[in-house]
Write an enzyme that holds these catalytic residues in place. Structure first.
Site, PDB file in Angstrom:
ATOM      1  N   TYR A  64      -9.404  -5.245  53.119  1.00 61.04           N
ATOM      2  CA  TYR A  64      -8.834  -5.101  51.778  1.00 61.04           C
ATOM      3  C   TYR A  64      -7.689  -4.100  51.787  1.00 61.04           C
ATOM      4  CZ  TYR A  64     -11.239  -0.631  51.077  1.00 61.04           C
ATOM      5  OH  TYR A  64     -11.655   0.671  51.180  1.00 61.04           O
ATOM      6  N   CYS A  65      -6.876  -4.176  50.729  1.00 58.30           N
ATOM      7  CA  CYS A  65      -5.808  -3.205  50.481  1.00 58.30           C
ATOM      8  C   CYS A  65      -5.796  -2.943  48.985  1.00 58.30           C
ATOM      9  CB  CYS A  65      -4.459  -3.735  51.002  1.00 58.30           C
ATOM     10  SG  CYS A  65      -3.884  -5.217  50.139  1.00 58.30           S
ATOM     11  N   ARG A  66      -4.661  -2.612  48.445  1.00 51.43           N
ATOM     12  CA  ARG A  66      -4.571  -2.314  47.014  1.00 51.43           C
ATOM     13  C   ARG A  66      -4.695  -3.583  46.175  1.00 51.43           C
ATOM     14  NH1 ARG A  66      -0.324  -2.092  43.533  1.00 51.43           N
ATOM     15  NH2 ARG A  66      -0.625  -0.822  41.684  1.00 51.43           N
TER      16      ARG A  66
END
Length: 103
Positions: A64-66
């Site tokens: 995941y990221c932002r």
């Protein structure tokens, strides 16, 4: 492979031998993470590639990221490097309903 949060959580809980991978910057990571995530910043270019290559390809990676864009790219890179199981969290941590903890 893009997964909705519900799919991501369901699969993560059912799978064994998993790693949660946060590909945001160190500052973003320090603002709060999904529990047990390790951080490898995708913006670090070759250093990112080197750190990814050192990971166990037999494990399943929940990435995941932002917002889901960088983690989607990270999953693509991981697939190109021979990782069979790299799952992108659609919507990233912004769309995450679960617990966010301090690293």
């Amino acid at each position: 492979m893009n997964l909705s949060q519900e799919e991501w959580v369901t699969q993560l809980e059912a799978d064994e031998n998993v790693v949660i991978l946060d590909v945001r910057t160190e500052d973003e990571y320090n603002d709060g993470i999904i529990s047990n995530a390790i951080n490898i910043d995708i913006h670090k270019g070759q250093e990112f590639i080197s750190e990814i290559e050192a990971l166990d390809k037999n494990k399943k990676y929940y990435v995941y990221c932002r917002s889901g864009a960088r983690s989607g790219k990270a999953c693509q890179i991981m697939n190109e490097l021979g990782f069979e199981y790299a799952y992108n969290l659609e919507g990233g941590i912004l769309g995450w309903d679960g617990e966010i903890v301090s690293p």
